[in-house]
Design a protein around this motif. Sequence first.
Motif, short mmCIF file in Angstrom:
data_model
loop_
_atom_site.label_atom_id
_atom_site.label_comp_id
_atom_site.label_asym_id
_atom_site.label_seq_id
_atom_site.Cartn_x
_atom_site.Cartn_y
_atom_site.Cartn_z
N THR A 133 8.41 -4.80 -7.31
CA THR A 133 6.93 -4.07 -7.28
C THR A 133 7.05 -3.35 -6.33
N ASP A 134 5.76 -2.31 -6.48
CA ASP A 134 5.62 -1.30 -5.74
C ASP A 134 4.75 -1.73 -4.47
N PHE A 135 4.25 -0.73 -3.78
CA PHE A 135 3.59 -1.02 -2.55
C PHE A 135 2.12 -1.45 -3.00
N GLN A 136 1.77 -1.37 -4.23
CA GLN A 136 0.32 -2.01 -4.64
C GLN A 136 0.68 -3.25 -5.56
N THR A 137 1.75 -3.93 -5.56
CA THR A 137 2.11 -5.05 -6.10
C THR A 137 2.34 -5.07 -7.46
N PHE B 183 -2.86 2.09 0.85
CA PHE B 183 -2.68 1.16 -0.62
C PHE B 183 -3.19 1.97 -1.53
N ASP B 184 -3.35 3.36 -1.43
CA ASP B 184 -3.46 4.07 -2.57
C ASP B 184 -2.53 5.33 -2.61
N VAL C 229 6.79 8.92 5.24
CA VAL C 229 6.57 7.48 4.61
C VAL C 229 7.29 6.62 4.93
N THR C 230 7.19 5.40 5.30
CA THR C 230 7.93 4.11 5.50
C THR C 230 7.53 3.17 4.96
N TYR C 231 8.31 2.01 4.76
CA TYR C 231 7.91 0.90 4.27
C TYR C 231 8.04 -0.60 4.88
N GLU C 232 7.25 -1.56 4.83
CA GLU C 232 7.51 -2.64 5.44
C GLU C 232 7.34 -3.83 4.49
N SER C 233 8.65 -4.76 4.30
CA SER C 233 8.70 -5.94 3.64
C SER C 233 7.75 -6.85 4.33
N MET C 234 6.93 -7.65 3.39
CA MET C 234 5.90 -8.45 4.11
C MET C 234 5.51 -9.73 3.10
N CYS C 235 5.07 -10.62 3.86
CA CYS C 235 4.81 -12.01 2.80
C CYS C 235 3.34 -11.78 2.24
N ALA C 236 3.16 -12.74 1.34
CA ALA C 236 1.72 -12.44 0.97
C ALA C 236 0.68 -12.45 1.83
N ARG C 237 0.84 -13.49 2.83
CA ARG C 237 -0.48 -13.56 3.56
C ARG C 237 -0.60 -12.22 4.47
N CYS C 238 0.59 -11.72 5.22
CA CYS C 238 0.47 -10.74 5.76
C CYS C 238 0.06 -9.27 5.22
N TYR C 239 0.36 -9.22 3.94
CA TYR C 239 0.10 -8.35 3.23
C TYR C 239 -1.34 -8.26 2.57
N LEU C 240 -1.95 -9.34 2.29
CA LEU C 240 -3.37 -9.50 2.39
C LEU C 240 -4.07 -9.40 3.50
N GLU C 241 -3.73 -9.42 4.82
CA GLU C 241 -4.31 -9.29 6.10
C GLU C 241 -4.37 -7.65 6.24
N GLU C 242 -3.42 -7.02 5.90
CA GLU C 242 -3.23 -5.66 6.08
C GLU C 242 -4.23 -4.84 5.04
N SER C 243 -4.27 -5.52 3.76
CA SER C 243 -4.95 -4.84 2.66
C SER C 243 -6.31 -5.20 2.55
N ALA C 244 -6.82 -5.98 3.56
CA ALA C 244 -8.21 -6.64 3.49
C ALA C 244 -8.35 -7.32 2.01
N GLY C 245 -7.50 -8.10 1.76
CA GLY C 245 -7.54 -8.62 0.49
C GLY C 245 -7.13 -7.91 -0.85
N ARG C 246 -6.87 -6.59 -0.68
CA ARG C 246 -6.54 -5.98 -1.86
C ARG C 246 -5.35 -6.26 -2.48
N LEU C 247 -5.06 -6.12 -3.85
CA LEU C 247 -3.58 -6.41 -4.50
C LEU C 247 -3.39 -5.15 -5.36
N ARG C 248 -4.44 -4.21 -5.31
CA ARG C 248 -3.80 -3.02 -5.91
C ARG C 248 -4.81 -2.04 -5.58
#
Length: 217
Positions: free
Chosen positions: A137-141, A183-184, A198-217
């Motif tokens: 998946t991409d950075f927007q899941t 996230f856009d 531009v860089t990337y970080e591999s994250m679990c679902a919990r940490c991703y949702l914390e950084e995205s304020a709950g966004r999944l796209r």
Amino acid sequence: MAKLYFRYGAMNSGKSTALLQAAYNYEERGQHVLLAKPEIDTKGADRISSRLGVDRDVDFLIRPDDDVRALFAVHRRRVQDRAEDALIPESAATGARPDVACLLIDEAQFLTPAQVDDLLRIAVTDGIPVLAYGIRTDFQTRAFPGSARLLELAHTLEELKTICRCGRKALFNARLVGGRFVFDGDQVAIDELSADRVTYESMCARCYLEESAGRLR
């Protein structure tokens, strides 16, 4: 019957390292392999590089409009001709015509669905195993088109695992621009090539949702 394999994982899960190790394993036994990757992956140009410092040239690059099966056939024939033209032809030693033992594809998420269809034909119709490595998946899941088609078609799926900064299994690939999470944006942005880095970080679902304020796209 030869098979199509899709080995996937979040970024930094060792996909390129695993590909290069597979190539080494084949060649250590005197077998021929072909390595390829999509041209859109400009990082490393025409090389496959691992984070462990191991790299090697690809045999061919795949453009978005390429017929992968036809392209593979050209390079397969080159391998066969080179083996036959050797000082001591392989066929003379083994009694069998030399051939490609495996096609290995890096960054397979950047292939088009039609090109993934070609990989299945190479495996099933041409009888050559295909090992495709990529992220799901991409950075927007959202699934990359190539990865989605591989998940639909591959005979064998294998997840390569890595961990999040919290220690949980990483599932997603978060994008940072200039060190800040975003996230856009476009689906494809090759890391470390833009002015804003531009860089990337591999994250679990919990940490991703914390950084995205709950966004999944």
